[in-house]
Enzyme design. Sequence first.
Site: not given
Length: 151
Positions: A78-80
């Site tokens: 999850q790059f967010t």
Amino acid sequence: MRFLVQRVNSAEVAVGGKVIGSIGKGFLVFIGVAEGDTTEIADKLIKKLIGLRIFADAEGKTNLALGDVSGELLLVSQFTLYADCRKGNRPSFVKSGSPEAAEQMYDYIIGQCRTLSAAKVDTGSFGADMKVSLVNDGPFTVMLDSNEICR
């Protein structure tokens, strides 16, 4: 590097309507990789994750780790987790690692968790549009951030 750890009774991840990973009792872990993260940093967070004592013992105190309860792991990229919302209303993701480096690190983390833990380890699909479902136990959510743990 950041691990957002949710203690769950169950969790699953689906891509295109098909479940690709699921666990029972354990940790759903969202993994964010930043530019410059290394395997040494990952190793420290993995050690902390596997030893994290956030399951209740017989007296209701959070004294038990994943292995103590035969818990399972669901690891989801999850790059967010590196969203920067300081300016304006549209998040910036410039602190996130490049997709290539992040995928290599994600794969490394999966391999290490499988090697170092007796837990069942399931995963999401890197870069895919995933639908994640969970039954949060508590709720109990912990952020493991390498900027705090690896100082």
